[in-house]
Enzyme design. Structure first.
Site, mmCIF file in Angstrom:
data_model
loop_
_atom_site.group_PDB
_atom_site.id
_atom_site.type_symbol
_atom_site.label_atom_id
_atom_site.label_comp_id
_atom_site.label_asym_id
_atom_site.label_seq_id
_atom_site.Cartn_x
_atom_site.Cartn_y
_atom_site.Cartn_z
ATOM 1 N N LYS A 17 59.097 -6.439 85.544
ATOM 2 C CA LYS A 17 59.520 -7.384 84.493
ATOM 3 C C LYS A 17 58.830 -8.775 84.634
ATOM 4 O O LYS A 17 58.739 -9.208 85.933
ATOM 5 C CB LYS A 17 60.767 -7.474 84.104
ATOM 6 C CG LYS A 17 61.124 -8.148 82.751
ATOM 7 C CD LYS A 17 61.007 -6.954 81.875
ATOM 8 C CE LYS A 17 61.877 -7.130 80.386
ATOM 9 N NZ LYS A 17 62.003 -5.506 79.911
HETATM 10 N N1 GLU Z 1 59.482 -4.876 77.124
HETATM 11 C C1 GLU Z 1 59.737 -3.308 76.641
HETATM 12 C C2 GLU Z 1 60.994 -2.884 77.393
HETATM 13 O O1 GLU Z 1 61.817 -3.440 77.955
HETATM 14 C C3 GLU Z 1 58.732 -2.720 76.729
HETATM 15 C C4 GLU Z 1 58.090 -2.503 78.256
HETATM 16 C C5 GLU Z 1 56.708 -1.742 78.067
HETATM 17 O O2 GLU Z 1 56.216 -1.233 77.129
HETATM 18 O O3 GLU Z 1 56.076 -1.689 79.264
HETATM 19 O O4 GLU Z 1 61.051 -1.565 77.620
#
Ligand code: GLU
Length: 424
Positions: free
Chosen positions: A112
């Site tokens: 993240k």
């Molecule tokens: N931000 C989204 C999540 O928390 C998508 C992450 C992604 O597609 O890599 O799942």
């Protein structure tokens, strides 16, 4: 936010995630050294993000990219722009991504990113400058087989386009280095609405099994961004009655069901506050009032730590909590809801649709072959349903909450991959 200011129980996502980890690790008897390995992040990158603002001042923001685990594949996860996205918060969210990709059985690990900035105050030029600077400073650690960013809170396909442009300027055109891109740059059909669609699939499956039909069901949604707005639209199409929704500025309540397509147009397309929509009673302090509306399905779809013992866990009046947001329920609140017989469908199952279609996007980019929307949605349905079934089976056979079941499955998969790779 009046009462939540003194809400001592509000926890960082990381603390919530750690607490849940211990319960599931004990259930599967995960050996202590593997517990330590799976708890700690593989790599944490912390960068300063200096940006010339529109008024001429130089501002320095803080940015992070945490790669929690890559045993099952390249690290994967979104980038959020939010004042609370500090290192601890981003670590918790990266950890959740590891469990999410493992549970859905897609070949990724978890990561993240976050920049600590009040996104609402930024001009489009400032947003672009922050994105480009942040990307340049973490680019060394990214790549289609290393770590692949995507949108999260306050980031979107345009932000992904800038990230791709920065990455490609350095390493050559690499569409698979970023997902959630605009379609014109190699994005996937169905990606933008994928998280909402995935949540709807989980609700449909659970509704069928538990005898709580979507059709005619009463739904309350806290948060009307990408996830909340798309989910509302899908549920409305399925015949649900969305009786209350809120965003950061306020909320709206209508016992007969809101006109969701018009509200979607007003809020999601025209970017206007929910409370300014003419079609229900405005809720002034929505953060308090939304939790009082009785419903079948209560969907937190915004920030973490919003369902707490002090604020609402004892008074919430619903049959099911659908965690469309990441870590919306504190561990104590979770226990209270369990004792009250309220089912909690856990975040990394409910909101996994986004990263599943990110995986499809990555696959399409690597193969240089786009899929049809029908193909994307059919495969999303299959992935979500499969994960739903295994979580339900284990929860029922072991008599544990769904969160514990889902986490136990994910932990086992990541631990097995770690053990097979060895090197430690
Ligand atoms: N931000 C989204 C999540 O928390 C998508 C992450 C992604 O597609 O890599 O799942």
């Amino acid at each position: 936010m009046s009462s939540s200011q003194n809400d001592r129980e509000r926890l960082s996502t990381n603390l919530i995630v750690e607490n849940q980890f211990e319960i599931a690790a004990n259930l599967i008897g995960l050996e202590p050294s593997m517990q330590v390995l799976l708890k700690s992040p593989f790599r944490t990158v912390s960068v300063e993000v200096p940006v010339r603002m529109d008024d001429g001042r130089l501002e320095v923001f803080r940015g992070y990219r945490v790669q929690h685990n890559g045993a099952r594949g390249p690290c994967k996860g979104g980038v959020r722009y939010h004042p609370e996205a500090d290192e601890e918060e981003v670590l918790g969210l990266a950890t959740t991504m590891t469990w999410k990709t493992a549970l859905l059985d897609i070949p990724f690990g978890g990561a993240k990113g976050g920049v600590q900035v009040r996104a609402r105050d930024l001009s489009q030029r400032e947003l672009e400058a922050i994105t480009r600077q942040f990307t340049r400073r973490i680019a060394l650690f990214l790549g289609p087989y290393r770590d692949i960013p995507a949108p999260d809170m306050n980031t979107n396909p345009q932000v992904m386009a800038w990230m791709l442009d920065e990455y490609s300027a350095k390493y050559g055109y690499t569409p698979a280095a970023v997902t959630g891109k605009p379609i014109a740059l190699g994005g996937s059909l169905g990606r933008e609405e994928a998280t909402g669609r995935g949540a709807m699939i989980i609700m449909q499956s659970y509704g069928r099994d538990a005898g709580i039909p979507i059709k005619g069901g009463r739904v309350v949604i806290q948060g009307f961004g990408n996830v909340g707005a798309h989910l509302a639209l899908f549920l409305h199409e399925q015949g649900a009655k969305v009786v209350a929704v809120s965003d950061v500025n306020g909320g709206l309540h209508n016992e007969n069901g809101l006109d969701v397509p018009s509200l979607f147009e007003h809020t999601y397309i025209r970017r206007k506050p929910v409370a300014e929509f003419d079609g229900g009673d405005a809720m002034s302090d929505a953060d308090d009032e939304i939790w009082k509306v009785s419903c079948d399905w209560l969907v937190p779809a915004a920030l973490g730590s919003v369902i707490t013992k002090e604020k609402n866990a004892n008074t919430i009046d619903c049959k099911v909590v659908v965690e469309a947001a990441n870590s919306p329920t504190t561990p104590i609140a979770d226990k209270i809801l369990e004792a009250r017989g309220i089912q909690v469908l856990p975040d990394f199952l409910v909101n996994a649709g986004g990263v599943v279609v990110s995986y499809f996007e990555w696959t399409q980019n690597l193969q240089q072959e786009p899929w049809t929307l029908e193909q994307v949605n059919r495969r999303l349905q299959a992935k979500m349903t499969k994960a739903y079934e295994i979580v339900r089976e284990l929860a029922e056979s072991k008599g544990v909450p769904w969160r514990t079941s889902a986490l136990a499955i994910a932990l086992r998969r990541v631990a097995d991959a770690e053990a097979l790779r060895g090197g430690h």
